[in-house]
Every structure is written in structure tokens, then in C-alpha cells.
Design an enzyme around this catalytic site. Structure first.
Site, PDB file in Angstrom:
ATOM      1  N   GLY A  69       0.746  -1.125   0.015  1.00 19.55           N
ATOM      2  CA  GLY A  69      -0.153   0.151   0.014  1.00 19.55           C
ATOM      3  C   GLY A  69       0.862   1.243   0.140  1.00 19.55           C
ATOM      4  CD  GLN A 177      -7.224  -0.350   7.477  1.00 16.77           C
ATOM      5  OE1 GLN A 177      -8.063  -1.321   7.849  1.00 16.77           O
ATOM      6  NE2 GLN A 177      -5.982  -0.544   7.700  1.00 16.77           N
ATOM      7  CB  SER A 197      -1.917  -3.451   0.718  1.00 11.66           C
ATOM      8  OG  SER A 197      -0.601  -4.027   1.308  1.00 11.66           O
ATOM      9  N   GLY A 198      -2.593  -6.611   0.053  1.00  6.73           N
ATOM     10  CA  GLY A 198      -3.116  -7.848   0.062  1.00  6.73           C
ATOM     11  C   GLY A 198      -3.057  -8.244   1.678  1.00  6.73           C
ATOM     12  CB  THR A 235      11.769 -10.346 -10.192  1.00  8.50           C
ATOM     13  OG1 THR A 235      12.824 -10.190 -11.045  1.00  8.50           O
ATOM     14  CG2 THR A 235      11.332 -11.797 -10.468  1.00  8.50           C
ATOM     15  CB  CYS A 323       2.628   5.324  11.492  1.00  2.16           C
ATOM     16  SG  CYS A 323       2.133   4.179   9.998  1.00  2.16           S
TER      17      CYS A 323
HETATM   18  C1  LIG Z   1      -1.828  -0.231   5.929  1.00  2.00           C
HETATM   19  C2  LIG Z   1      -1.964   0.929   5.262  1.00  2.00           C
HETATM   20  C3  LIG Z   1      -1.374   1.367   4.158  1.00  2.00           C
HETATM   21  C4  LIG Z   1      -0.079   0.877   3.741  1.00  2.00           C
HETATM   22  O1  LIG Z   1      -0.087  -0.315   3.259  1.00  2.00           O
HETATM   23  P1  LIG Z   1       1.386  -1.251   3.311  1.00  2.00           P
HETATM   24  O2  LIG Z   1       0.783  -2.462   2.459  1.00  2.00           O
HETATM   25  O3  LIG Z   1       1.653  -1.889   4.729  1.00  2.00           O
HETATM   26  O4  LIG Z   1       2.498  -0.565   2.698  1.00  2.00           O
HETATM   27  C5  LIG Z   1      -1.694   2.518   3.522  1.00  2.00           C
HETATM   28  N1  LIG Z   1      -3.020   3.119   3.714  1.00  2.00           N
HETATM   29  C6  LIG Z   1      -3.841   2.499   4.745  1.00  2.00           C
HETATM   30  C7  LIG Z   1      -5.140   3.384   4.973  1.00  2.00           C
HETATM   31  C8  LIG Z   1      -3.542   1.606   5.326  1.00  2.00           C
HETATM   32  O5  LIG Z   1      -4.187   0.974   6.348  1.00  2.00           O
END
Ligand SMILES: *Cc1c(COP(=O)(O)O)cnc(C)c1O
Length: 393
Positions: A69, A177, A197-198, A235, A323
Site C-alpha cells: 500500500g 482498508q 494491499s494484500g 521480478t 506509524c
Molecule cells: C496499511 C495501510 C497502508 C500501507 O500499506 P502497506 O501495504 O502496509 O504498505 C496505506 N494506507 C492505509 C489506509 C493502510 O491502512
């Protein structure tokens, strides 16, 4: 152990793990290679591209796999800024974005872009009138998250998309999210760029995606090989991508069922906490809320102490943003919804998964009641408060 930090990351589900297992020791070929052994890996990557696209009503050709993400947010915003800077240098975002968006915007400000940060209401919903007023002839990008990672508030994405479309402005949404947890459709919502993000959806860490609408011409973020149609070199992370696909497929089948279950349990948790723990409040929107998210503030308490004592009882929780932990500043999201510093410090985020049980919630509430009481009994602030109360009575 009771794991209630699913907004930070989820476990890899059994079905996802089964899908990715062959891609470590058996199907380990580089998908870009020529021989047929590699073809199987490329086929699996392509299947994942369809699976992840289908979940948001996108075309597989509009999906670009990344490493997560944060990378995706960086790519979307920096590349859009670069590609459209001849039209203007103004970007609109909100004050409650993830740091991957906020810090990218701050970086762009140093590069000569201008950024307007839209305020939110007391529930964390972006103020649409303020958003529309912020639009200028030189606005090139609106970036508003689909759902907030701390307080769980779901944004009026369709309305924001319509506004962006009406003014001919590119619309990016950080849906990390939201993706797979609530329905998202890139056409209905007029989304041009979407980050997901997975690992927030039962897939492994290190696989993300950027949806780029067909006609949107943004450049590459990583330069090198020809992977991802030349827009994202490197890759392919075959196991991660295959896992992301399997998780998207599972979400397409079970999203409504999982959401219903999580919402019932979440509301039970919220109700018990607010009723049984004095001087507690729910943060975020009670209705427009991610299914698995509960976020509270407890007065006269330090969030960090709460987390340590919960950990001693085997409960994994968070104060809000991964964070912000380790820093003494209260969360920017809680300040944005108007909480004073002393209340924002006593925050707790509990995020459920599809597997969370009522027994786990009951145990957590019982522990929480005891811990909050114990911490307040040690708090001079609470002692002063009680004395004041008694005087008033
Ligand atoms: C977790 C998160 C991210 C970051 O994603 P990563 O895959 O951990 O780098 C970005 N935005 C939101 C809203 C998130 O909850």
C-alpha cells in the site's frame, strides 16, 4: 492469544496459504522467462490480476502489482503530479489520510506543488462542501481515502468521485482498508486510481496493487524491466500476487457474510464498552464504519499503558496507527475530529477479523474493564476529577 489488530495486518488464511504454497519450492520460475515452466507462473499472475480486478469492477489490464500500500500511494500521487503538472500544481487531500499519502503530499509541497488538506467532521467524514470549494482551475488530483485505518470511518467516495468527475480532476483513493471488506466499484465511484494491499485481506505482506483507469496516463514508478507493462519494474512476487488473487476471490464470495458477522460482533463490543466502562467514547462514525473496526478513548488513561497491560493478558491491540506508536504526539486523526490532546492520548483500536469470536470479545471486555479501573486508580488526574465531582454533588 487474542488478535485484535487486523487493521495493522491480518494472518494469511488457510485457503490463501494453500494457493501460494506451490509457488515457493515447486513453481518458483521467474514468470517473465520464456520456457513453459515459467508460463505456469505467469498464468497464475494473470489469474490473480483478474481476481483482484473483478473485486472492484475493473479490467485486468488496469491492475498493476506493487509491493504494498505505501508504495502504491507514493506511486499514484507522485506520478499523477508529474504527469499532470502542465495543467496545474494543486492537489487536494484530507487531514486524516494515512502517512503514506500525507508524507507524499508534503514531499510534493517541497517540489513546488500546492496541497489543500480538507477538514473532516466530528465523525471523521470529509466535508464535501469544503472539498468543492477547494477545487481550483489548477487542481489536478483529489486523493481521499476510502476508509480510515484508525477510526474506521468510511468516506462518501461515490460523491467525491462525482465531484472530481464533474470538474475533470483525477481521483485517487487509498482503499487499503476498504478493499475486500466493503463493496468498491471503480466505475460507479468514478475512481481513476486506487491503492490496495494484500496483507490487510488475509494475503501475505509485500503484495499490493494500483488500479489505473485505462485513459489515465501516469508514468512508471520503478524503472527497469518490462514487468507490469513497463510501469512497475521488478521480478514478480509470484507467491504474494497469487495470494492477493486468492484473497480477492475469497472476498468476492464471502464479503457480505463476513461483514455481517463482524458488524454484529463489533456493535456488541462497542455497546458493552460504552455501557460498562465509564468515561469512554466511541470514535468515528457509528454507521459509516468498517465492519471490523472499534475505536475508543478512555479518559484519564494513557493508551500506551493500556496496550501493555492488555498484552500481559494476551490481547494484541493498538492505539490507532502503527506509524504513531513510539511517538508521544497524539494521532493526527483524533486531533482532526476535534479531540483535545488529553483525551486523544487514551485511545484504543480493536480490529476484528472474520474469525474473531464472541468469547474473545467477552474476555477482552472483562480484561479491559479491570485494566481501565486499575490505571485510573493510579492516576492523579482521575483522583482530582473525582474530588471535583464530589464537591459539585
Ligand atoms: C496499511 C495501510 C497502508 C500501507 O500499506 P502497506 O501495504 O502496509 O504498505 C496505506 N494506507 C492505509 C489506509 C493502510 O491502512
Amino acid at each position: 492469544m487474542i488478535y485484535l489488530d487486523n487493521a495493522a495486518t491480518t494472518k494469511v488464511s488457510e485457503e490463501v496459504f494453500a494457493a501460494i504454497k506451490p509457488f515457493f519450492c515447486e513453481q518458483y520460475a521467474n514468470p517473465s522467462a520464456i520456457y513453459s515452466f515459467a508460463g505456469k507462473s505467469m498464468k497464475a499472475v494473470d489469474e490473480a490480476r483478474h481476481q483482484t480486478a473483478d473485486l472492484i469492477g475493473a479490467d485486468a489490464k488496469e491492475i498493476y502489482f506493487t509491493a504494498g500500500g505505501s508504495e502504491t500511494d507514493n506511486w499514484a500521487i507522485k506520478a499523477a503530479a508529474e504527469a499532470y503538472q502542465n495543467k496545474g500544481k494543486h492537489i487536494i487531500t484530507s487531514v486524516i489520510e494515512h502517512h503514506a499519502v500525507l508524507h507524499t503530499c508534503q514531499y510534493l509541497e517541497k517540489q513546488g506543488f500546492e496541497v489543500t488538506y480538507i477538514q473532516v467532521d466530528e465523525y471523521g467524514r470529509v466535508k464535501l462542501d469544503e472539498l468543492e470549494q477547494a477545487i481550483r482551475p489548477d487542481t489536478i488530483l483529489i486523493s481521499i481515502m476510502a476508509a480510515n485505518n484508525e477510526i474506521g470511518t468510511i468516506q462518501p467516495i461515490q460523491e467525491i468521485g462525482a465531484l472530481a468527475r464533474k470538474h475533470g480532476i483525477l481521483f485517487h483513493t487509498d482503499a487499503v482498508q476498504a478493499y475486500g471488506h466493503i463493496p468498491m466499484n471503480v466505475d460507479e465511484m468514478n475512481i481513476d486510481l486506487l491503492s490496495a494491499s494484500g496483507h490487510k485481506l488475509y494475503a501475505p505482506k509485500g503484495a499490493g496493487l494500483l488500479y489505473i483507469r485505462k485513459n489515465v496516463r501516469i508514468g512508471a514508478y520503478l524503472h527497469g524491466g518490462a514487468q507490469e507493462r513497463g510501469r512497475r519494474a521488478g521480478t514478480h512476487n509470484t507467491p504474494g500476487i497469487v495470494g492477493f488473487g486468492a484473497a480477492a476471490k475469497a472476498a468476492a464470495e464471502k464479503m457480505a457474510e463476513n461483514a455481517e458477522k463482524e458488524i454484529a460482533l463489533r456493535d456488541y463490543l462497542i455497546q458493552r464498552v460504552l455501557k460498562e466502562i465509564p468515561y469512554s467514547r466511541l470514535n468515528g462514525d457509528a454507521v459509516n464504519r468498517l465492519p471490523g473496526n472499534a475505536h475508543f478513548c478512555f479518559r484519564f488513561i494513557e493508551g500506551e499503558s493500556l496496550l501493555i497491560l492488555l498484552d500481559q493478558k494476551g490481547i494484541c491491540a493498538s492505539s490507532g496507527s502503527a506509524c504513531t506508536s513510539g511517538s508521544l504526539d497524539p494521532s493526527h486523526v483524533l486531533l482532526a475530529i476535534g479531540l483535545p490532546h488529553e483525551i486523544a492520548h487514551g485511545s484504543l483500536r480493536l480490529t476484528l477479523s472474520a474469525e474473531t469470536t464472541k468469547e474473545e470479545i467477552d474476555f477482552t471486555v472483562e480484561q479491559l474493564k479491570e485494566i481501565v479501573k486499575k490505571l485510573r486508580d493510579m492516576s492523579p488526574l482521575y483522583e482530582d476529577f473525582v474530588k471535583q465531582e464530589q464537591k459539585v454533588l
